[in-house]
Design a protein around this motif. Sequence first.
Motif, PDB file in Angstrom:
ATOM      1  N   GLN A 306       0.788  -1.233   0.000  1.00  0.00           N
ATOM      2  CA  GLN A 306       0.000   0.000   0.000  1.00  0.00           C
ATOM      3  C   GLN A 306       0.823   1.287   0.000  1.00  0.00           C
ATOM      4  O   GLN A 306       0.339   2.343  -0.389  1.00  0.00           O
ATOM      5  N   MET A 307       2.075   1.238   0.403  1.00  0.00           N
ATOM      6  CA  MET A 307       2.747   2.476   0.829  1.00  0.00           C
ATOM      7  C   MET A 307       3.132   3.428  -0.309  1.00  0.00           C
ATOM      8  O   MET A 307       3.254   3.061  -1.459  1.00  0.00           O
ATOM      9  N   TYR A 308       3.309   4.695   0.093  1.00  0.00           N
ATOM     10  CA  TYR A 308       3.844   5.717  -0.812  1.00  0.00           C
ATOM     11  C   TYR A 308       5.090   6.302  -0.166  1.00  0.00           C
ATOM     12  O   TYR A 308       5.291   6.182   1.053  1.00  0.00           O
ATOM     13  N   SER A 309       5.927   6.935  -0.991  1.00  0.00           N
ATOM     14  CA  SER A 309       7.127   7.563  -0.442  1.00  0.00           C
ATOM     15  C   SER A 309       7.705   8.541  -1.464  1.00  0.00           C
ATOM     16  O   SER A 309       7.127   8.755  -2.528  1.00  0.00           O
ATOM     17  N   THR A 310       8.833   9.112  -1.124  1.00  0.00           N
ATOM     18  CA  THR A 310       9.530  10.046  -2.014  1.00  0.00           C
ATOM     19  C   THR A 310      10.982   9.583  -2.175  1.00  0.00           C
ATOM     20  O   THR A 310      11.467   8.771  -1.380  1.00  0.00           O
ATOM     21  N   ALA A 311      11.663  10.138  -3.156  1.00  0.00           N
ATOM     22  CA  ALA A 311      13.073   9.796  -3.337  1.00  0.00           C
ATOM     23  C   ALA A 311      13.878  10.194  -2.099  1.00  0.00           C
ATOM     24  O   ALA A 311      14.762   9.455  -1.654  1.00  0.00           O
ATOM     25  N   ALA A 312      13.561  11.345  -1.512  1.00  0.00           N
ATOM     26  CA  ALA A 312      14.308  11.803  -0.340  1.00  0.00           C
ATOM     27  C   ALA A 312      14.142  10.831   0.826  1.00  0.00           C
ATOM     28  O   ALA A 312      15.114  10.487   1.509  1.00  0.00           O
ATOM     29  N   ASP A 313      12.902  10.369   1.047  1.00  0.00           N
ATOM     30  CA  ASP A 313      12.669   9.423   2.151  1.00  0.00           C
ATOM     31  C   ASP A 313      13.312   8.072   1.878  1.00  0.00           C
ATOM     32  O   ASP A 313      13.858   7.427   2.785  1.00  0.00           O
ATOM     33  N   MET A 314      13.248   7.632   0.643  1.00  0.00           N
ATOM     34  CA  MET A 314      13.852   6.346   0.296  1.00  0.00           C
ATOM     35  C   MET A 314      15.378   6.398   0.480  1.00  0.00           C
ATOM     36  O   MET A 314      16.007   5.401   0.832  1.00  0.00           O
ATOM     37  N   ALA A 315      15.951   7.587   0.257  1.00  0.00           N
ATOM     38  CA  ALA A 315      17.383   7.746   0.494  1.00  0.00           C
ATOM     39  C   ALA A 315      17.694   7.536   1.974  1.00  0.00           C
ATOM     40  O   ALA A 315      18.677   6.867   2.327  1.00  0.00           O
ATOM     41  N   LYS A 316      16.847   8.063   2.852  1.00  0.00           N
ATOM     42  CA  LYS A 316      17.063   7.875   4.297  1.00  0.00           C
ATOM     43  C   LYS A 316      16.971   6.398   4.663  1.00  0.00           C
ATOM     44  O   LYS A 316      17.764   5.891   5.457  1.00  0.00           O
ATOM     45  N   LEU A 317      15.990   5.715   4.071  1.00  0.00           N
ATOM     46  CA  LEU A 317      15.839   4.285   4.350  1.00  0.00           C
ATOM     47  C   LEU A 317      17.073   3.514   3.885  1.00  0.00           C
ATOM     48  O   LEU A 317      17.597   2.660   4.600  1.00  0.00           O
ATOM     49  N   MET A 318      17.564   3.852   2.686  1.00  0.00           N
ATOM     50  CA  MET A 318      18.733   3.127   2.161  1.00  0.00           C
ATOM     51  C   MET A 318      19.959   3.367   3.040  1.00  0.00           C
ATOM     52  O   MET A 318      20.725   2.442   3.305  1.00  0.00           O
ATOM     53  N   MET A 319      20.128   4.615   3.483  1.00  0.00           N
ATOM     54  CA  MET A 319      21.280   4.891   4.360  1.00  0.00           C
ATOM     55  C   MET A 319      21.183   4.076   5.644  1.00  0.00           C
ATOM     56  O   MET A 319      22.178   3.546   6.128  1.00  0.00           O
ATOM     57  N   ALA A 320      19.956   3.964   6.174  1.00  0.00           N
ATOM     58  CA  ALA A 320      19.768   3.173   7.393  1.00  0.00           C
ATOM     59  C   ALA A 320      20.110   1.705   7.129  1.00  0.00           C
ATOM     60  O   ALA A 320      20.747   1.050   7.950  1.00  0.00           O
TER      61      ALA A 320
END
Length: 554
Positions: A306-320
């Motif tokens: 279901q989820m939505y996101s942005t490139a900026a948020d996905m970058a934070k997830l990848m760094m984590a």
Amino acid sequence: MKVKWTMLGMVVFFLLSVVMTCCFIWQYRMPKLKTEVAVKKAAVEDMCPKFPEPVPLKHPITSLRAALEKIDVLLRSSVDNTRLPAISAIVVLNDSVLWNGNFGKRNMSDPSSSAPNEYTVYRIASLSKIFPTLMLYKLWENGLVDSLDDPLEKYADNFTIKNPLGKSGGPTARTLSRRSPALTLRRMASQLSGLPRRLRSTNLLWSGDTKAALNLLQDDVLVADPGTKCHYSNVAFSLLANILAQKVTGSDFESWVSDNILQRLSMEDTGFNLTTAIQKQMAVGVYSNGQPAPLYNLGWYRPAGQMYSTAADMAKLMMALLGGYGWTLLRQDTLNTMLTPVIRCHSSYFANSTGTPWEINQKFGYDVVRKDGDLDGYAATLALVPRLKLGLVILMAGVRPADQDLASQAYSYLIPAVENAFRDAKRTLRPPLNPAPYVGFFTYRNMTFYEIKVDSDGVLVMQQFGPQVDTNVPSKYRTIRLDYLQDRVFRVVFESPYPCKLKVNSASVSLEAQDRQLFNFFPFNKKGVSPGFDSPGLNTYRVTRIAGRPYFTS
Ligand SMILES: *[C@@H]1O[C@H](CO)[C@@H](O)[C@H](O)[C@H]1NC(C)=O
Ligand SMILES: *[C@@H]1O[C@H](CO)[C@@H](O)[C@H](O)[C@H]1NC(C)=O
Ligand SMILES: *[C@@H]1O[C@H](CO)[C@@H](O)[C@H](O)[C@H]1NC(C)=O
Ligand SMILES: *[C@@H]1O[C@H](CO)[C@@H](O)[C@H](O)[C@H]1NC(C)=O
Ligand SMILES: *[C@@H]1O[C@H](CO)[C@@H](O)[C@H](O)[C@H]1NC(C)=O
Ligand SMILES: *[C@@H]1O[C@H](CO)[C@@H](O)[C@H](O)[C@H]1NC(C)=O
């Protein structure tokens, strides 16, 4: 000291003494012609380290910039006014954003529409499956889930399903018992549960609850014995999310994700509910004919897509996930487990291996750990190269191009560029507090001889000398530097790049095996110097100090 030198041949570093012996026997027995062929083959040099360690880089790096420009061109040319009107992509390296590209228009049917940016919202579809998996690992790390290999029944009393292919239960196996191959949490998160793709006669909009889902499963069958076969399952992720949330956290899945992942990583534009405020931030997703796709709300399958996101948020997830964000989410050890492939899949599966929740293929010898998502109007890919601390997300409003795999193509530019940047990076090595106890002459069984000196930065430098040293070997590769790690412990560092194998006359020695090995110096004696050292990784013990430079007679 006088050393009578009777050894045949040359000995480069420790390992060669072993290698040489073998080579001589081999050479002696082989017909001459074959030896020559072998030598010719070896002449093609592989450069090492094959997998350079990530080190901080000094930007700008021309080749890296060139690779990113190629990705820019690739994505720009993939935009299609009808089928793929908007793309946002981002590349991260460890704890920083290397590049961000936004192409096309947010709303193709509006002539005045702006281009997307890193805060433009896209649906991420199956990338949502990363979140139930993160929940599993977080609960495990916190001790709330005992084991990743716990069977699902431990958390869902009423869970039963027929497993006709299970061996241990025999022909009458109706349900999974503790003795049959377990349908474990880890297998659910890695497409190995054997659970069907969907519940019987449901689609992704099915709005039942978990109790109803368990009811439907009672008379369903596993498509494979758990743990034996990769089989894509949305059911597994929704069950995992809902059951862990209810049984272990006592809350609902979406609130838990929101409080424990999204807030913690400041992923402000990521979530489940497509509110009107979020819709204003979205790129308009379209079908292949250019018609805008409705923003369907998934029902029970929300955790799977279901989820939505942005490139900026996905970058934070990848760094984590790459551990570059200060381990705010999971410890390094847990991340390593999460990013490691679980099993190789059969050849007809769409990926070579699965992980939790990844599909994993290799590129240039590196594992590319990846998740793709496709849902009406949107497509997304998140792909990590953990070994290079590299991450790429491509968010698409429209239909994923069928003729080329954008992420794979992007990595074919990026991986070699980053790899070379790491290989060419100037390493700064740590000097010991006081070099005096380590400086001097050493020998290994009177076969090889070394002098340890100090360079202008106080870093220890070790150079081999003696009659065994072949002057054809460039002195660069006879000199190694020692990086100080802790009291009396150093790490060998070859100046990079270096040939993986070094040819010395007709023998070859693996420099690759020696690079990054540890030297453990013995406690200092009464004179305040270390009497020798071991290198356990090379299976080499008692390299002992000698008083001075010996001279050699033959
Ligand atoms: C990665 O990021 C972490 C945290 O910012 C930092 O400590 C580490 O040195 C970085 N590693 C590299 C190879 O840049
Ligand atoms: C996109 O643009 C069209 C034409 O201006 C408009 O009717 C539509 O509402 C817009 N869609 C969104 C989601 O803003
Ligand atoms: C499990 O099944 C029993 C009997 O069918 C039912 O009474 C109970 O409510 C169920 N429990 C859950 C958690 O669904
Ligand atoms: C999202 O919507 C659901 C209903 O569809 C609601 O129960 C939930 O509270 C909403 N979540 C948030 C964070 O607003
Ligand atoms: C699986 O691996 C083989 C060999 O490494 C490769 O040729 C093939 O393309 C891979 N499959 C996928 C789906 O990437
Ligand atoms: C090395 O040679 C010296 C001088 O010939 C001798 O005294 C010493 O015992 C030898 N050491 C070893 C380990 O063979």
